[in-house]
Design a protein around this motif. Structure first.
Motif, PDB file in Angstrom:
ATOM      1  N   ASN A  88     -14.110  28.912  52.436  1.00  0.00           N
ATOM      2  CA  ASN A  88     -15.809  29.022  52.222  1.00  0.00           C
ATOM      3  C   ASN A  88     -16.922  29.461  52.172  1.00  0.00           C
ATOM      4  O   ASN A  88     -17.608  29.168  53.249  1.00  0.00           O
ATOM      5  CB  ASN A  88     -16.144  26.745  52.455  1.00  0.00           C
ATOM      6  N   SER A  90     -20.316  31.215  50.256  1.00  0.00           N
ATOM      7  CA  SER A  90     -21.398  31.206  49.347  1.00  0.00           C
ATOM      8  C   SER A  90     -21.979  32.264  49.686  1.00  0.00           C
ATOM      9  O   SER A  90     -22.790  33.195  50.796  1.00  0.00           O
ATOM     10  CB  SER A  90     -21.526  29.660  49.638  1.00  0.00           C
ATOM     11  N   LYS A  92     -25.589  31.985  48.990  1.00  0.00           N
ATOM     12  CA  LYS A  92     -26.637  31.583  49.308  1.00  0.00           C
ATOM     13  C   LYS A  92     -26.470  30.220  50.873  1.00  0.00           C
ATOM     14  O   LYS A  92     -24.756  29.779  51.706  1.00  0.00           O
ATOM     15  CB  LYS A  92     -26.859  30.291  49.141  1.00  0.00           C
ATOM     16  N   HIS A  95     -24.727  27.028  52.414  1.00  0.00           N
ATOM     17  CA  HIS A  95     -23.475  26.272  51.302  1.00  0.00           C
ATOM     18  C   HIS A  95     -22.484  26.789  51.641  1.00  0.00           C
ATOM     19  O   HIS A  95     -21.558  25.828  51.541  1.00  0.00           O
ATOM     20  CB  HIS A  95     -24.414  26.837  50.281  1.00  0.00           C
ATOM     21  N   GLY A  96     -21.991  27.685  52.907  1.00  0.00           N
ATOM     22  CA  GLY A  96     -20.865  28.120  52.722  1.00  0.00           C
ATOM     23  C   GLY A  96     -20.416  27.629  54.864  1.00  0.00           C
ATOM     24  O   GLY A  96     -21.103  26.921  54.722  1.00  0.00           O
ATOM     25  N   GLU A 113     -21.019  22.033  47.128  1.00  0.00           N
ATOM     26  CA  GLU A 113     -21.297  21.661  46.145  1.00  0.00           C
ATOM     27  C   GLU A 113     -21.802  20.992  45.514  1.00  0.00           C
ATOM     28  O   GLU A 113     -20.242  21.172  44.620  1.00  0.00           O
ATOM     29  CB  GLU A 113     -21.594  23.327  45.614  1.00  0.00           C
TER      30      GLU A 113
END
Ligand SMILES: O=C(O)CCC(=O)C(=O)O
Ligand SMILES: [Fe+2]
Length: 326
Positions: A88, A90, A92, A95-96, A113
């Motif tokens: 997972n 990201s 951003k 976000h992960g 997301e």
């Protein structure tokens, strides 16, 4: 009538008077068929957000089985091997997958997301369970969708209470949803340990829910910390810096943190409505006047976040003021 009661909790600065967070009940509200109740709830929402930037909410469209399977899903997710959770990813921040941070070793989180969109939850599930996990997928999607409807209702009330309803479509179309799920390990001591640093949320609205292990604390405008003790089926609704800026400071965006003690793990999750990249947050002229001069220059949320995670952004007392304060 929507009930307004208070959750009692005591600030830890030795204040004699317990500080209380408003609790607002949302019962099958339909603006068109029950205008009186809608207006009364709307004014409670406005008052709470002005004073505390957050409130405790109850609404009865989350079936108990869904709630139960949500916490089972969270446990299943965090029990996955680290290698799987690291999938997972990201670009951003937050976000992960986040975990094993030296500053907050008890904290782990994952971001999903656009969780209310079935295809997005399906691809997230497939990434972690290539063989499929329909129960997990349905639970995450269904819960997120219900919370997104609630987020829209709260935002509708906020805009109406500020006389800004003409911006409703622009406001709703300018955001995406992120579901972030969290686990805080119990520190196995009765001493309070930091689970998550004190911060303000940077988004529009956050809706939080937790298992029966408390830990969330919200700071009042006068600096006291309220220990939040939500009832098992209630949610904490909170304003982020983007809505604070868009309303030109009419609503408060509170500092909050998580403090953990004891042995039990705390599971929580939040649905975050977040401004889309490229959307410029600009306070409408209706909320700017002589008594309320413009507080922030127009800004792009994603660019602001990039600043927030720099050394200067982390050091600033208020990253938003430093970044775009007038
Ligand atoms: O776990 C919680 O209740 C709070 C989490 C939080 O503040 C956040 O993710 O921004
Ligand atoms: Fe937060």
């Amino acid at each position: 009538m929507p009930a307004r009661e208070y959750v009692s909790s005591v600030g830890d600065m030795g204040s004699e008077t317990p500080t209380k967070l408003p609790c607002i009940h949302f019962s099958n509200l339909d603006k068109h068929t029950n205008k009186l109740e809608w207006d009364s709830t709307k004014s409670q929402v406005h008052q709470a957000l002005q004073e505390f930037g957050c409130f405790e909410a109850t609404f009865h469209n989350i079936p108990p089985e869904l709630q139960k399977s949500m916490f089972e899903s969270l446990q299943l997710l965090f029990d996955l091997p680290l290698q799987t959770k690291l999938k997972n990813r990201s670009s951003k921040p937050f976000h992960g997958y986040v975990g094993q941070y030296p500053m907050v070793p008890l904290y782990e989180s994952m971001g999903i997301e656009d969780a209310p969109v079935p295809e997005k939850t399906e691809s997230f599930t497939k990434m972690l369970w290539p063989e499929g996990n329909p129960k997990f997928c349905e639970t995450i999607q269904e819960f997120s969708e219900k919370l997104s409807k609630f987020d829209q209702m709260v935002r509708m009330m906020v805009l109406e209470s500020l006389g800004l309803e003409k911006y409703m479509d622009e406001h709703m179309d300018s955001t995406n949803y992120l579901l972030r799920v969290m686990k805080y390990k119990g520190p196995e001591t009765n001493e309070s340990k930091l689970g998550l640093n004190s911060h303000t949320d940077k988004n529009i609205v956050t809706i939080l829910h937790q298992n029966q292990v408390n830990g969330l604390e919200v700071q009042t405008k006068s600096g006291d910390w309220i220990k939040i003790q939500p009832s098992p089926d209630s949610f904490i609704v909170m304003i982020g810096d983007s809505l604070y800026a868009w309303t030109n400071g009419r609503l408060h965006s509170p500092y909050h943190r998580v403090m953990m003690s004891g042995e039990k793990a705390r599971y929580s999750f939040g649905l975050f409505s977040i401004p889309k990249a490229g959307y410029v947050i600009r306070a409408p002229i209706e909320v700017v006047d002589e008594q309320h001069p413009l507080l922030f220059k127009p800004f792009d949320h994603v660019e602001f976040l990039q600043f927030y995670y720099t050394e200067d952004g982390q050091r600033a007392q208020s990253a938003l003021k430093t970044y775009c304060g007038v």
